[in-house]
Design a protein around this motif. Sequence first.
Motif, short mmCIF file in Angstrom:
data_model
loop_
_atom_site.label_atom_id
_atom_site.label_comp_id
_atom_site.label_asym_id
_atom_site.label_seq_id
_atom_site.Cartn_x
_atom_site.Cartn_y
_atom_site.Cartn_z
N LYS A 169 27.70 -19.22 5.28
CA LYS A 169 28.75 -19.39 6.16
C LYS A 169 30.04 -18.23 5.72
N ARG A 170 30.06 -18.10 4.29
CA ARG A 170 31.27 -17.05 4.26
C ARG A 170 30.55 -15.56 4.64
N SER A 171 29.22 -15.52 4.40
CA SER A 171 28.66 -14.16 4.49
C SER A 171 28.93 -14.00 6.08
N ALA A 172 28.79 -14.80 7.00
CA ALA A 172 28.99 -14.96 8.44
C ALA A 172 30.34 -14.27 8.76
N GLY A 173 31.38 -14.59 7.82
CA GLY A 173 32.60 -14.38 8.22
C GLY A 173 33.10 -13.09 7.40
N GLY A 174 32.07 -12.34 6.98
CA GLY A 174 32.51 -11.01 6.31
C GLY A 174 32.66 -11.00 4.79
N GLU A 175 32.41 -12.01 4.32
CA GLU A 175 32.49 -11.97 2.66
C GLU A 175 31.43 -11.81 1.89
N ALA A 176 30.16 -11.19 2.30
CA ALA A 176 28.98 -11.35 1.91
C ALA A 176 29.10 -10.18 0.72
N ALA A 177 29.57 -8.79 0.80
CA ALA A 177 29.77 -8.14 -0.23
C ALA A 177 30.53 -8.50 -1.44
N ALA A 178 31.48 -9.03 -1.21
CA ALA A 178 32.66 -9.57 -2.30
C ALA A 178 31.62 -10.71 -3.18
N LEU A 179 30.80 -11.50 -2.46
CA LEU A 179 30.28 -12.60 -3.00
C LEU A 179 29.01 -11.93 -3.96
N ALA A 180 28.46 -11.17 -3.03
CA ALA A 180 27.16 -10.34 -3.81
C ALA A 180 27.51 -9.77 -5.01
N GLY A 181 28.57 -8.92 -4.95
CA GLY A 181 29.13 -8.12 -6.15
C GLY A 181 29.28 -9.29 -7.35
N LEU A 183 28.02 -12.51 -7.68
CA LEU A 183 27.09 -13.58 -7.88
C LEU A 183 26.08 -12.86 -8.91
N THR A 184 26.09 -11.09 -8.74
CA THR A 184 25.03 -10.47 -9.25
C THR A 184 25.69 -10.03 -10.50
N GLY A 185 26.83 -10.35 -11.06
CA GLY A 185 27.35 -10.03 -12.33
C GLY A 185 28.04 -8.55 -12.18
N ARG A 186 27.98 -7.89 -11.07
CA ARG A 186 28.68 -6.49 -10.99
C ARG A 186 30.18 -6.38 -10.99
N VAL A 187 30.84 -7.65 -10.42
CA VAL A 187 32.12 -7.52 -10.39
C VAL A 187 32.32 -8.74 -11.42
N VAL A 188 33.38 -8.45 -12.17
CA VAL A 188 33.75 -9.82 -13.04
C VAL A 188 34.51 -10.65 -12.62
#
Length: 197
Positions: A169-181, A183-188
């Motif tokens: 749902k959030r990815s469909a709203g344009g938040e996929a990149a922030a979540l992926a960063g 959830l993969t531990g690339r963004v603290v």
Amino acid sequence: MRDDVRGWLADGTRLFLSGLDALDDAGFDAPTGLPGWTRRHLVAHVHHNAEALSRLVRWARTGEETRMYADRAQRDAEIERGARLPVPRLRELVRASAAALAADFASLPATAWHNEVVTAQGRTVPATEIPWLRVREVTVHAVDLGTGVGFADLPDDLNLALALDVVRKRSAGGEAAALAGWLTGRVVEPPALRPWL
């Protein structure tokens, strides 16, 4: 209805209602983590959500379009009116609407489960999705009640389903990149997400 969803729905409804049973009437006036909402608002919302989902079940059964809400203003007004009701009445309403929705699910013919309806967010889905919509409401709001229930108290498979649903749902709203960063531990730092309500 899928067996896992049926079980989550029954357990989640019990969890939410038992949370209400643990509160005295004065406890309904306490705030929740949802902006501007007391427990009264939360209970009124869960009650009216059951009624709204019953309208979708009716749509699936009859083919006559019956939307969850006429618009967002209707939804918000129902919640505000409900939040002003006496607590005993709120308790009675939320139990009665949960039971009525369960009866609607039980009586929906097998062929009608594949009929399409439109959610409050404007998504066209088969009626098979309606029970899952209710599972999300009762389980997440059981946590929101603040009576000691947390996501760790929910089954792992349900938490996985909730997490995947939220990410979609959030990815469909344009938040996929922030979540992926994150959830993969690339963004603290966790991303600043838009409000869920």
